[in-house]
Every structure is written in structure tokens, then in C-alpha cells.
Design a protein around this motif. Sequence first.
Motif, PDB file in Angstrom:
ATOM      1  N   ASP A 206       0.819  -1.209   0.000  1.00  0.00           N
ATOM      2  CA  ASP A 206       0.000   0.000   0.000  1.00  0.00           C
ATOM      3  C   ASP A 206       0.853   1.258   0.000  1.00  0.00           C
ATOM      4  N   THR A 207       2.003   1.206   0.663  1.00  0.00           N
ATOM      5  CA  THR A 207       2.879   2.377   0.684  1.00  0.00           C
ATOM      6  C   THR A 207       3.399   2.681  -0.715  1.00  0.00           C
ATOM      7  N   ARG A 208       3.716   1.635  -1.483  1.00  0.00           N
ATOM      8  CA  ARG A 208       4.147   1.870  -2.861  1.00  0.00           C
ATOM      9  C   ARG A 208       3.053   2.557  -3.667  1.00  0.00           C
ATOM     10  N   ARG A 209       1.808   2.122  -3.498  1.00  0.00           N
ATOM     11  CA  ARG A 209       0.719   2.766  -4.229  1.00  0.00           C
ATOM     12  C   ARG A 209       0.597   4.236  -3.828  1.00  0.00           C
ATOM     13  N   MET A 210       0.737   4.494  -2.536  1.00  0.00           N
ATOM     14  CA  MET A 210       0.629   5.860  -2.044  1.00  0.00           C
ATOM     15  C   MET A 210       1.785   6.729  -2.548  1.00  0.00           C
ATOM     16  N   GLU A 211       3.008   6.209  -2.493  1.00  0.00           N
ATOM     17  CA  GLU A 211       4.174   6.977  -2.924  1.00  0.00           C
ATOM     18  C   GLU A 211       4.212   7.160  -4.433  1.00  0.00           C
ATOM     19  N   LEU A 212       3.897   6.100  -5.172  1.00  0.00           N
ATOM     20  CA  LEU A 212       3.864   6.229  -6.628  1.00  0.00           C
ATOM     21  C   LEU A 212       2.801   7.236  -7.057  1.00  0.00           C
ATOM     22  N   GLN A 213       1.696   7.283  -6.319  1.00  0.00           N
ATOM     23  CA  GLN A 213       0.670   8.263  -6.649  1.00  0.00           C
ATOM     24  C   GLN A 213       1.164   9.683  -6.388  1.00  0.00           C
ATOM     25  N   ALA A 214       1.861   9.894  -5.281  1.00  0.00           N
ATOM     26  CA  ALA A 214       2.390  11.231  -4.989  1.00  0.00           C
ATOM     27  C   ALA A 214       3.393  11.660  -6.061  1.00  0.00           C
ATOM     28  N   THR A 215       4.248  10.741  -6.469  1.00  0.00           N
ATOM     29  CA  THR A 215       5.208  11.033  -7.531  1.00  0.00           C
ATOM     30  C   THR A 215       4.483  11.337  -8.832  1.00  0.00           C
ATOM     31  N   CYS A 216       3.443  10.564  -9.119  1.00  0.00           N
ATOM     32  CA  CYS A 216       2.639  10.765 -10.318  1.00  0.00           C
ATOM     33  C   CYS A 216       1.965  12.135 -10.304  1.00  0.00           C
ATOM     34  N   LEU A 217       1.403  12.524  -9.160  1.00  0.00           N
ATOM     35  CA  LEU A 217       0.762  13.829  -9.048  1.00  0.00           C
ATOM     36  C   LEU A 217       1.779  14.953  -9.233  1.00  0.00           C
ATOM     37  N   GLY A 218       2.997  14.726  -8.759  1.00  0.00           N
ATOM     38  CA  GLY A 218       4.056  15.703  -8.994  1.00  0.00           C
ATOM     39  C   GLY A 218       4.330  15.874 -10.478  1.00  0.00           C
ATOM     40  N   ALA A 219       4.320  14.743 -11.214  1.00  0.00           N
ATOM     41  CA  ALA A 219       4.552  14.795 -12.660  1.00  0.00           C
ATOM     42  C   ALA A 219       3.380  15.442 -13.393  1.00  0.00           C
ATOM     43  N   VAL A 220       2.168  15.319 -12.848  1.00  0.00           N
ATOM     44  CA  VAL A 220       1.005  16.003 -13.421  1.00  0.00           C
ATOM     45  C   VAL A 220       1.254  17.513 -13.442  1.00  0.00           C
ATOM     46  N   PHE A 221       1.706  18.050 -12.316  1.00  0.00           N
ATOM     47  CA  PHE A 221       1.991  19.484 -12.229  1.00  0.00           C
ATOM     48  C   PHE A 221       3.084  19.883 -13.215  1.00  0.00           C
ATOM     49  N   GLN A 222       4.152  19.101 -13.268  1.00  0.00           N
ATOM     50  CA  GLN A 222       5.270  19.450 -14.128  1.00  0.00           C
ATOM     51  C   GLN A 222       4.909  19.312 -15.604  1.00  0.00           C
ATOM     52  N   GLY A 223       4.075  18.326 -15.929  1.00  0.00           N
ATOM     53  CA  GLY A 223       3.658  18.168 -17.310  1.00  0.00           C
ATOM     54  C   GLY A 223       2.701  19.259 -17.761  1.00  0.00           C
ATOM     55  N   ALA A 224       1.725  19.587 -16.919  1.00  0.00           N
ATOM     56  CA  ALA A 224       0.753  20.618 -17.264  1.00  0.00           C
ATOM     57  C   ALA A 224       1.411  21.986 -17.384  1.00  0.00           C
ATOM     58  N   ASN A 225       2.524  22.170 -16.651  1.00  0.00           N
ATOM     59  CA  ASN A 225       3.199  23.473 -16.621  1.00  0.00           C
ATOM     60  C   ASN A 225       4.618  23.404 -17.181  1.00  0.00           C
ATOM     61  N   ARG A 226       4.809  22.496 -18.123  1.00  0.00           N
ATOM     62  CA  ARG A 226       6.161  22.296 -18.664  1.00  0.00           C
ATOM     63  C   ARG A 226       6.723  23.554 -19.329  1.00  0.00           C
ATOM     64  N   ARG A 227       5.841  24.370 -19.904  1.00  0.00           N
ATOM     65  CA  ARG A 227       6.333  25.573 -20.584  1.00  0.00           C
ATOM     66  C   ARG A 227       6.827  26.614 -19.601  1.00  0.00           C
ATOM     67  N   THR A 228       6.007  26.930 -18.598  1.00  0.00           N
ATOM     68  CA  THR A 228       6.420  27.958 -17.643  1.00  0.00           C
ATOM     69  C   THR A 228       7.591  27.478 -16.793  1.00  0.00           C
ATOM     70  N   LEU A 229       7.718  26.149 -16.603  1.00  0.00           N
ATOM     71  CA  LEU A 229       8.840  25.592 -15.843  1.00  0.00           C
ATOM     72  C   LEU A 229      10.047  25.333 -16.732  1.00  0.00           C
ATOM     73  N   ASN A 230       9.884  25.611 -18.027  1.00  0.00           N
ATOM     74  CA  ASN A 230      10.962  25.455 -19.002  1.00  0.00           C
ATOM     75  C   ASN A 230      11.539  24.035 -18.983  1.00  0.00           C
ATOM     76  N   LEU A 231      10.661  23.053 -18.995  1.00  0.00           N
ATOM     77  CA  LEU A 231      11.117  21.664 -19.003  1.00  0.00           C
ATOM     78  C   LEU A 231      11.341  21.209 -20.442  1.00  0.00           C
ATOM     79  N   THR A 232      12.423  21.721 -20.997  1.00  0.00           N
ATOM     80  CA  THR A 232      12.855  21.366 -22.343  1.00  0.00           C
ATOM     81  C   THR A 232      14.361  21.208 -22.322  1.00  0.00           C
ATOM     82  N   GLY A 233      14.909  20.659 -23.384  1.00  0.00           N
ATOM     83  CA  GLY A 233      16.355  20.558 -23.505  1.00  0.00           C
ATOM     84  C   GLY A 233      17.016  19.852 -22.334  1.00  0.00           C
TER      85      GLY A 233
END
Length: 287
Positions: A206-233
Amino acid sequence: MPRLLVLLAAVLTLAGCGANAEPTQAIPSSSPSATASATPTTPPPSSKASTVSTSVDETLVRNRLYSTGRLARTSCTLPTKRLATKTAISRYSTVLVACLNRAWRPSIERSGNYFAPPTVQIVEADHVSPCGQADDASAFYCSENSAIYLDWEYYADEDPDQTPIRIEVLDVLAHEYGHHVQHLTGILGFFDSRTDGLSGKALWPDTRRMELQATCLGAVFQGANRRTLNLTGERLVYFSILQEQGDEEPPFDHGSPESNEAWTGAAFASGDPKSCNTWTAPAAKVS
């Protein structure tokens, strides 16, 4: 070896909460104020969870968070000063969490929950929080006081090339904020109640599910805001390296490199919390 990879070896072997080290209520794990929500909704659950009487399907499997749509895009101009001092790291973290607040607030409110921002605590190693002490944790989230803790000495970096450390702090704070999202939506509280009395290997699935979800939610933010965060190159390259990390030795509580890469890849591409329902995934997908 780049500093980024050296740090990850320590970060991702931690148990449970944020820094990946976040003590939730009493479970260690790895990983700016705003006004209250303008939309009257349900106050956030306590860490012990007001979700005790709620079914696992409603809280974890069918949480309304998954149907809120793509995360809001927000303007985010992060400080450029070298992350070599407590002051610089504090400023960078505070501005970043303010960006996370703006992005996540609409989704939390659409899920029918009350939005309250976390605080950011810039501390020294082995800091004691209301959730207890997370030994050797470089960062963690405590649901008792809705605070993200960051060990500034761990992240301080004098290297002229600041790209690796900036992406690392961005990624770990997005992960810890993912735990805050879990807290606000009842997921973290239900996890605490569901796993009460478990320890060691019995807690890992269950801890893996919880931690993987938190990591996934972090990637949601970074993906949705990849331009303003300059996640290129080069910045995107370092971000991708971080997503390829995972448990290599016990405790196996944050997920394998393959699982981390799969969940974050989907979340970064979609920018949508619906990509992060780890609670319905077969065991092989959350290994």
C-alpha cells in the motif's frame, strides 16, 4: 557522476513519506499561505482521516480528484539565485509552492474539497515535526500541520551548473505537494487508517501505491506546466533521469524504477490526475 544521481541514491531509498520522506501520521515516507477557498466546500480531513467510514472504492478508487480534468496552467517565474544558502533555497521553495498552490487549487475545489495551502519549513537534518522525526530524510510531508519540510543543507549546491539541483528541488517539492493533495482529498487519511497496525513488509504494497501516486501527481503538475517551468532541452533530460529512479534495495516502498517511469511518463504527458489512480492498478504495475 553528476550530483543529481548521487543524491537520488539517498533520496529514493527512504521509507514512506516525502523527500522523499514524508511521515504521514506516524509513517515515515519519502517525499506561502493563501486565503481559504472562495467556494465553500468540505474542510480537509485530519491525518487520522475523517474517511474511516468511507469505502475504499469512494476514497481511493473513485476519488473525485480523478475526474477534475487537466491541471491548471499557471505562470511560474522561479528565482535564479544559486541554491547555495538557506535563504536562496527558502525563497526558491516558497515561490515554487506558491505556483503549486495556484495550479492545484482549482482541481481540489472541483473535487468537492476545501483547499488549504501547505506551509514550507526549511530545516536542518533530523528535524522533529508534529509527525515525529524522519531520520535521514532530505524532505518530507507532515499531515498533522500540512507542512512540507526540506533539509536545506542536503540540497545546498555551489556548482555553477545549477540545472541538476534546480530540477531536483522542483521534483521533490512537487512530490511532497502530491502528498498534500492526497491529504486534502482524503486519500492520505484513508491510507493511515487502512494501514494502522501494519509494519515492515506488510506495509510496503500500500505504501508503494501511495508513494507512486504522490510522484505521479508531482509529474502532473510538471507536465501541465512544462512551458512555464521550461522543461525542455537539458532541463527535460535531468527531469527524465529523476523519473528513472526507484527502489533498488529494501525497503521497497517507493516503487521500482520501471514503475516510477511508467506512472510519471503518463502523468507528464496528460497533465491530468486521472493518470494517477494507482489504487486500481495490478500489483505488477506498482512493484
